[in-house]
Design an enzyme around this catalytic site. Structure first.
Site, PDB file in Angstrom:
ATOM      1  CB  CYS A  75     -16.036  76.062  45.426  1.00  0.00           C
ATOM      2  SG  CYS A  75     -14.455  76.423  45.534  1.00  0.00           S
TER       3      CYS A  75
ATOM      4  CB  CYS B 202     -13.852  82.958  54.121  1.00  0.00           C
ATOM      5  SG  CYS B 202     -13.055  82.368  55.383  1.00  0.00           S
TER       6      CYS B 202
ATOM      7  CE  LYS C 178     -20.317  81.472  48.053  1.00  0.00           C
ATOM      8  NZ  LYS C 178     -19.349  81.610  47.252  1.00  0.00           N
TER       9      LYS C 178
ATOM     10  CG  ASP D  93     -17.615  80.796  50.127  1.00  0.00           C
ATOM     11  OD1 ASP D  93     -18.108  79.547  50.082  1.00  0.00           O
ATOM     12  OD2 ASP D  93     -17.500  81.707  49.395  1.00  0.00           O
TER      13      ASP D  93
ATOM     14  CB  ALA E  63     -12.080  88.708  49.069  1.00  0.00           C
ATOM     15  N   PRO E  64     -14.015  87.539  46.489  1.00  0.00           N
ATOM     16  CG  PRO E  64     -14.468  87.460  44.359  1.00  0.00           C
ATOM     17  CD  PRO E  64     -14.166  86.577  45.569  1.00  0.00           C
ATOM     18  N   GLY E  65     -16.365  88.759  46.932  1.00  0.00           N
ATOM     19  CA  GLY E  65     -17.646  89.423  47.369  1.00  0.00           C
ATOM     20  C   GLY E  65     -18.964  88.851  47.009  1.00  0.00           C
TER      21      GLY E  65
ATOM     22  NE  ARG F 168      -8.973  86.193  47.663  1.00  0.00           N
ATOM     23  CZ  ARG F 168      -9.531  85.992  46.652  1.00  0.00           C
ATOM     24  NH1 ARG F 168      -9.215  85.929  45.649  1.00  0.00           N
ATOM     25  NH2 ARG F 168     -10.989  85.239  46.929  1.00  0.00           N
TER      26      ARG F 168
HETATM   27  C1  LIG Z   1     -13.528  80.437  48.769  1.00  0.00           C
HETATM   28  S1  LIG Z   1     -13.014  82.090  48.858  1.00  0.00           S
HETATM   29  C2  LIG Z   1     -14.086  83.004  49.253  1.00  0.00           C
HETATM   30  C3  LIG Z   1     -15.073  83.313  48.199  1.00  0.00           C
HETATM   31  C4  LIG Z   1     -16.393  84.643  48.592  1.00  0.00           C
HETATM   32  N1  LIG Z   1     -16.790  84.173  49.591  1.00  0.00           N
HETATM   33  C5  LIG Z   1     -17.085  85.083  47.424  1.00  0.00           C
HETATM   34  O1  LIG Z   1     -18.258  84.558  47.316  1.00  0.00           O
HETATM   35  O2  LIG Z   1     -16.628  86.009  46.722  1.00  0.00           O
HETATM   36  C6  LIG Z   1     -12.028  81.922  50.329  1.00  0.00           C
HETATM   37  C7  LIG Z   1     -11.396  83.142  50.997  1.00  0.00           C
HETATM   38  O3  LIG Z   1     -10.833  82.688  52.283  1.00  0.00           O
HETATM   39  C8  LIG Z   1      -9.591  83.439  52.431  1.00  0.00           C
HETATM   40  N2  LIG Z   1      -8.780  82.764  53.399  1.00  0.00           N
HETATM   41  C9  LIG Z   1      -7.418  81.907  53.191  1.00  0.00           C
HETATM   42  N3  LIG Z   1      -6.974  81.483  54.296  1.00  0.00           N
HETATM   43  C10 LIG Z   1      -7.917  82.155  55.299  1.00  0.00           C
HETATM   44  C11 LIG Z   1      -7.667  81.952  56.511  1.00  0.00           C
HETATM   45  N4  LIG Z   1      -6.896  81.355  57.410  1.00  0.00           N
HETATM   46  N5  LIG Z   1      -8.672  82.621  57.404  1.00  0.00           N
HETATM   47  C12 LIG Z   1      -9.759  83.307  56.828  1.00  0.00           C
HETATM   48  N6  LIG Z   1      -9.941  83.332  55.375  1.00  0.00           N
HETATM   49  C13 LIG Z   1      -8.965  82.718  54.833  1.00  0.00           C
HETATM   50  C14 LIG Z   1      -9.165  83.483  50.899  1.00  0.00           C
HETATM   51  O4  LIG Z   1      -8.158  84.666  50.700  1.00  0.00           O
HETATM   52  C15 LIG Z   1     -10.363  83.644  50.169  1.00  0.00           C
HETATM   53  O5  LIG Z   1     -10.528  85.059  49.944  1.00  0.00           O
END
Ligand SMILES: C[S@@+](CC[C@H](N)C(=O)[O-])C[C@H]1O[C@@H](n2cnc3c(N)ncnc32)[C@H](O)[C@@H]1O
EC number: 2.1.1.-
Length: 457
Positions: free
Chosen positions: A224, A102, A108, A171, A104-106, A131
């Protein structure tokens, strides 16, 4: 204003500590940034480095301006300080196969890449197309050479990569209680039932994730949010369902242990990590590290061996002889060392993979490092390639005036000798390619990224 039911929930969970926790939502919070160890001289930035974020690896408290060269050239990545602990806990080794599911935006992804030192494979996946594009831009700026970027569901990835990865970071999308301060919109979604809804989605994502983890591999799970439903209770469920053990996370001042009593009382949950905003300078996070037993029977049974390529999604191909000659001509004349492996072409774009990886049928944003594009009888190098280089056989160090023109998309004149492609640098940081004809440097700074530089640094 905190959402209704939120304060009461945490008063009950935290007791005396709740006052300090709830008061922290009125404070302004700290910003942070990480330096990029993939760049030469990573500390050469116009930023104060006097307040490191504990245990973050490369992280500091402070704010970065987006229109400074340090940001444009990928020397820094703005990241909320407590989020930096996720990458630091994951700490992949160079050479591993790593998935950031998971991504975006990147934040991690760029941190994981920092540990991997361009070796091994980093698959960064994001389910939302827009994203995923932002993720690709951040990977590009950071100069990462070993990343593949996909835009997939966990299910489809799991059927392509059964028991494949050494390390997976989830994440997870969550109720975002740790975002309430930074992004007030996060409060609008919150209801007392929201954490349980998010937990259901997290279990679904993790069910697919486990299919992709090798025996002996590590899963890093983070949110988070503070809600036990999405934190300790998810880990308790994982420990019940799979042959996983908690790898305890070392703590330092301000870091708290996970709370077994908020789940099923399994004492192993105390090895997970909680960062609360009233105890640690950051917005708050939950992090757990789990190891899959070496002897674990394959969790994965590939649903389908490979997907059929969808119409319009042409598979990647090897280079034609003409393309090979164009690439070699460019790389021998310009690049310091042309040790790019696993070259492949997709729609006239040339990519290099660090590890040969089959992506057939998946929605791929980048199958590897973009090297450039074949256009009629010539090769045009990619901006992404420039940002991975520290030098080239033809390069020009720009004056401030030239840099301002370059990132604004203008041509400029120069007394440089030579002709053709030049790596352009500003303050010794690679900022893109230009093409010299006579005394004029033609501008190849990507149109969508052009900006008015802030030269106050
Ligand atoms: C907490 S954010 C990630 C932040 C990112 N790891 C960072 O550090 O920049 C969670 C991400 O999971 C994605 N997401 C939403 N539903 C999802 C699903 N069913 N499966 C996988 N990813 C999903 C979202 O679009 C979002 O970008």
């Amino acid at each position: 204003m905190l959402p209704e039911g939120f304060a009461a929930k945490y008063q009950q969970l935290l007791g005396d500590e709740a006052t300090a926790f709830l008061a922290s939502f009125q404070a302004s919070g700290d910003k942070g940034f990480r330096l990029n160890p993939l760049k030469p001289n990573p500390q050469a930035v116009a930023l104060d480095l006097d307040q490191p974020v504990p245990r973050s690896q490369w992280g500091y408290y402070g704010a970065v301006k987006g229109r400074q060269v340090d940001h444009q050239a990928g020397y820094v990545y703005s990241q909320e300080p407590s989020a930096m602990l996720v990458g630091a806990v994951a700490a992949p080794q160079p050479g591993e196969r790593v998935l950031d599911l998971c991504a975006a935006p990147g934040g991690k992804t760029t941190h994981l890449a920092s540990f991997m030192q361009q070796q091994g494979l980093l698959v960064a996946n994001e389910i939302m197309p827009k994203r995923a594009k932002i993720l690709a831009e951040n990977v590009e700026r950071f100069g990462i050479t070993n990343a593949v970027i996909t835009n997939e569901t966990p299910e489809r990835l799991a059927s392509q990569f059964p028991s494949y990865f050494d390390r997976i970071l989830v994440d997870a999308p969550c109720s975002g209680e740790g975002m309430f301060r930074k992004d007030p919109a996060a409060k609008k979604y919150w209801t007392p039932d929201y954490p349980a809804t998010c937990a259901q989605r997290q279990r679904e994502i993790l069910t697919e994730t486990l299919k992709m983890l090798q025996p002996g591999g590590e899963l890093i799970y983070s949110t988070c949010t503070f809600s036990p439903e999405e934190d300790e209770q998810i880990i308790a469920w994982l420990l019940q369902e799979y042959p996983l053990t908690v790898v305890p996370i070392e703590r330092t001042t301000g870091m708290s242990a996970g709370r077994p009593e908020w789940a099923d009382n399994n004492p192993a949950l105390a090895g997970t990590l909680r960062l609360f905003p009233h105890l640690f300078r950051g917005e708050g996070h939950f992090i757990a590290k789990l190891r899959l037993a070496d002897t674990a029977p394959a969790v994965a049974t590939p649903v389908k061996a490979a997907h059929k390529a969808k119409k319009g999604r042409r598979p990647v191909a090897a280079l034609t002889k003409e393309q090979q000659a164009l690439w070699q001509g460019f790389s021998q004349a310009i690049l310091p060392a042309a040790n790019y492996q696993h070259l492949l072409v997709h729609r006239e774009h040339l990519f290099a993979q660090s590890v040969a990886v089959a992506l057939k049928g998946l929605k791929v944003v980048r199958p590897g490092l973009p090297l450039g594009e074949f256009k009629r009888n010539r090769f045009e190098p990619a901006y992404a390639l420039a940002l991975t280089l520290s030098s080239a056989q033809q390069m020009l160090d720009l004056t401030t005036e030239q840099y301002i023109k370059y990132v604004h998309g203008e041509t400029f004149t120069t007394a440089a000798t030579g002709k053709g492609w030049f790596l352009l640098r500003y303050q010794v940081k690679s900022v893109g390619f230009g093409k010299l004809t006579g005394q004029t440097m033609k501008n190849f700074f990507p149109k969508g990224l052009r900006f008015v530089a802030d030269i106050a640094d």
